[in-house]
Design an enzyme around this catalytic site. Sequence first.
Site, short mmCIF file in Angstrom:
data_model
loop_
_atom_site.label_atom_id
_atom_site.label_comp_id
_atom_site.label_asym_id
_atom_site.label_seq_id
_atom_site.Cartn_x
_atom_site.Cartn_y
_atom_site.Cartn_z
N ASP A 292 0.87 -1.17 0.00
CA ASP A 292 0.00 0.00 0.00
C ASP A 292 0.92 1.23 0.00
O ASP A 292 2.14 1.13 0.14
CB ASP A 292 -0.97 -0.01 1.19
C1 NOJ Z 1 -4.02 3.91 -0.02
C2 NOJ Z 1 -5.19 3.00 0.18
O1 NOJ Z 1 -5.11 2.36 1.44
C3 NOJ Z 1 -5.32 1.92 -0.89
O2 NOJ Z 1 -6.51 1.24 -0.71
C4 NOJ Z 1 -5.23 2.53 -2.25
O3 NOJ Z 1 -5.37 1.53 -3.23
C5 NOJ Z 1 -3.91 3.25 -2.39
N1 NOJ Z 1 -3.84 4.31 -1.40
C6 NOJ Z 1 -3.70 3.83 -3.77
O4 NOJ Z 1 -4.52 4.89 -4.00
#
Ligand code: NOJ
Length: 743
Positions: A292
């Site tokens: 993430d």
């Molecule tokens: C953080 C989020 O937790 C995740 O779900 C997402 O896919 C990413 N950012 C990318 O935007």
Amino acid sequence: MKKTHILLVLFAVVSMAGIMGFVLNKDATANGTTFDPRVEKLLAQMTLEEKIGQMTLYTTDWGSTGPTIREGYKNDIRKGNCGALFNSHTTAFTRELQRIAVEETRLHIPLIFGYDVIHGYKTIFPIPLGEAASWDLAAIEKSARVAGTEASAAGLHWTFAPMVDVSRDPRWGRVMEGAGEDTWLGCRIAEARVRGFQGKGIGQTDAVMACVKHYAGYGAGTAGRDYNTVDMSERFFRDYYLPPYEAAVKAGAATVMTSFNDYDGVPATGNKYLLTDILRNEWGFKGFVVTDYTSINEMVLHGVVANEKEAGELAVNAGVDMDMQSAAYQRFLAQSVKEGKVPMQAIDDAVRRILQAKFDLGLFDDPYKFCDTDREKKTILSAEHRAAARDVSRKSIVLLKNERNVLPLNRNQKVALIGPLADNKTELIGNWCAAGNFNDCVSLREGLRSAGIQTTYAKGCELDGHDKSGFAEAVKIAKAADVIVVAIGEKAQMSGEAASRTELNLPGVQEELVQELAGTGKPVVVVLMNGRPLVFPQLIGSASAILEAWWLGTETGNALTDVLLGEYNPSGKLPMSFPRSVGQVPVFYNEKSTGRPYDPNSKWTTQYIDSPNSPQYPFGFGLSYTTFEYDEPKVNRTTFKKGQTLQVLVNVKNTGSRDGEEVVQLYIRDLIGSVTRPVKELKGFQKVMIPAGQSKEIRFTITDQELSFYRRDMSFGSEPGDFDLMIGGNSAELKSVRVTMTE
Ligand code: NOJ
């Protein structure tokens, strides 16, 4: 043509294909995974830096989905510093970026483009929690199919979905993105979403790679606070939290995203147990793992490594293939390899998996395969997609209350339409709305108008704040009407990432507005739009009818109108319990018995002194404009041998005067186990249409799998003994039959 000539031509075609790399056979290499021979060929030509570039994912400046935006991504592409980009979409933009990758880099390796297409790309569907309330797997799959079709038509190859984190805590804003509190339902929905996104397979021009997230346990953050610590027994983790990730992986998800949280003291992004032992070795996952957003760097703040270089080492050695936005791999990994802190094999394996995905997507054959502007125009927001959105949207609406059958509305009634969401479009697409544009949404007011329903309208109040100056006008039009429809709820940004709440009430003065309106003596129909279970005690008293409509997306107004007018008989059921108060949280249906089970007449049992234990609305609950009656369930045998399947049947009658769909739910209880077992667990459901006055026999097959769990010694399997099989229309009203399993 003679036979020999045909053979010669065939031979030539096959040899050419081999030289050009179009052979479909794959070679077996490291870890028992099979790769395309072209992967190996390319890998052999790559420098260490180029390999690390393939392991790096950056955002463009088209969207902000995290705290930092790294600038200069075009230069990063040119230098081979990144092999994938996210927050980049549309055929025009992706073509421009892809051109840099394939024309201006040494090895011409195409980029992967990812995006958070969570509930639709441009045609926005209900938020995932809302869709889960449909309990309609085909409709949920169709929603993901449309999202995949639109996203791939807009130049995308990859969606960061489905989010399959089980959560029992509505304070957590991200419950809106998942399938709710239940593991079994979560598994089925996870599979449906993966199938929908990936369609007939990666490489089809209408499919995108799914990314199962957030692995693992992200939905169990302490106190419902986003990004918070996760700590629980491994038994609990495996029984309740892990299965949806496994189900999504086994449904063929191409990629997996790590989570921000730690599990058992080790951040998920550096957790070898999760990423290698379970994901790869137990489940056999063959795709690639992405972190993430900046979660490699965050391991420094978790306090498990001293600096970002060590964080990168921990991640790659644990099994992370691609670094999202940390730049830790790009900055330090080459040095770590040179120092022997990271084996070259780990780098090569990661790059193989990523290149394989690019080959599977067909990007080496045609890097612009997903950049067809005509297709983009024809596909996006097509009438067919809007129709699918309307279908899923109306199936997602849950009827919570309907006193004296105030709903459906009668076309001759004078309707006063009131509330901050009655004539609103900006909030309807909810959080995580990808390229959705609120101007494409149908508001509730528009929906009613286009169905020929004339309304008077007053806003009444804002979604938050204390201003009651609009109440008088609202009450005035309410008095002149036969029925009041009031649309209230949360702001879309009150749920989603980084949107945890300590209060679950309706913000501002909205509940007071409803009370004022109820004071007119006219029936009040409340339409709720929100991203999580809310607590609204006053509303339950003052409203005649309540519809939980979540955030329904582009077709909100049409779907709601269908339900308000009875063109569609509501069939949604809650995928999460709605608490009576925040103090009950987490409240969920599949709790364990305890040694002092709840007894309202005995103080010394597990309970509160100021509230019942039960939620306001239980998991699986939802009314219809008709009524259903369940007979006692029957089994084909009351005693069965371990391993034998069991049939359980129930007769369900539609006792009302309208045709309606019912979600017939099957729960089980293992009465005595080597470890404590939940008092009920969902193990099956069927959504069936039953015409008015008719009955249907519903049949479930129970196998050993449904009766299995992690036993005292942590082996997975069933244990002989007694089981209760319970069937009903929600988790609190069930009829049961007892069966016995023998050795
Ligand atoms: C953080 C989020 O937790 C995740 O779900 C997402 O896919 C990413 N950012 C990318 O935007």
